[in-house]
Design a protein around this motif. Structure first.
Motif: not given
Length: 221
Positions: A138-140, A157-166, A202-209
């Motif tokens: 959430r902090a990130e 802030l209310e909408l982000l509790t719990p964190l609606p992670l997709a 923000p949107r985050f990305v992770s790469h498969w190595n």
């Protein structure tokens, strides 16, 4: 433009399906793993696997009760498992040339907080305990955002509790994305201040190595 519309009308009159796509050839590694995973009933998974080997398969494939196969290509399967659930499988090649399957399971629907989880399977359908990956906190997501002490800020802030992670896969590659999809009410849609805050998330990305996913970093993709 007029000729384009005439062409569409002709297809409709001929009864041609406008919203269907031919499925692409799916890797046997992916089909084999899917058959051994606990995603749907055994019968439903057998029907889908059989259909994936049919070169004339058109998508979406509707199995009833909210179950639909909506994407099928060499390395990816996307299945709506219910009115609010979706399973998204991605074939991942390792450095030694072997494969594993990444499975994103996501719940999202009206009035529901979005929830995602990521798990990994061998091509024999055995659940694996690796590679481990930590999703953004959430902090990130809130880092760098100036949240006003207003009704819009408190609602944000209310909408982000719990964190609606997709979580989601890149359409073509093996990149993994993480973003927030909060469950909005009708009145939220007309709150310009709230909309502005949500658009700045923000949107985050992770790469498969080839052995694991790299740590998530912000992206503008």
């Amino acid at each position: 433009m007029r000729s384009y519309l005439k062409g569409i009308l002709a297809l409709v009159l001929l009864g041609a399906p406008l919203l269907t796509l031919h499925a692409q050839l799916v890797s046997e590694h992916l089909i084999k793993a899917f058959l051994r995973m606990d995603i749907l009933t055994e019968q439903s998974q057998l029907v889908i696997a059989s259909s994936l080997r049919d070169s004339t398969l058109l998508l979406p494939l509707d199995l009833g009760e909210g179950i639909r196969l909506t994407r099928a290509n060499e390395t990816r399967l996307t299945i709506e498992t219910s009115e609010v659930g979706r399973s998204d499988l991605r074939l991942l090649q390792r450095k030694d040339g072997s494969y594993i399957v990444g499975l994103i399971e996501i719940i999202r629907g009206e009035g529901l907080t979005t929830d995602s989880r990521l798990s990994f399977y061998s091509t024999d359908g055995e659940k694996l305990s690796y590679p481990s990956i930590s999703t953004p906190s959430r902090a990130e997501f809130l880092s760098g955002l100036d949240i006003p002490k207003t009704s819009a800020g408190y609602r944000f802030l209310e909408l982000l509790t719990p964190l609606p992670l997709a979580l989601s896969w890149h359409n073509e590659g093996t990149n993994l994305y993480a973003e927030l999809l909060p469950p909005l009410r009708d009145e939220d849609e007309t709150d310009k201040a709230l909309e502005s805050l949500l658009q700045r998330l923000p949107r985050f990305v992770s790469h498969w190595n080839g052995s694991t996913f790299t740590p998530f970093t912000p992206t503008k993709e």
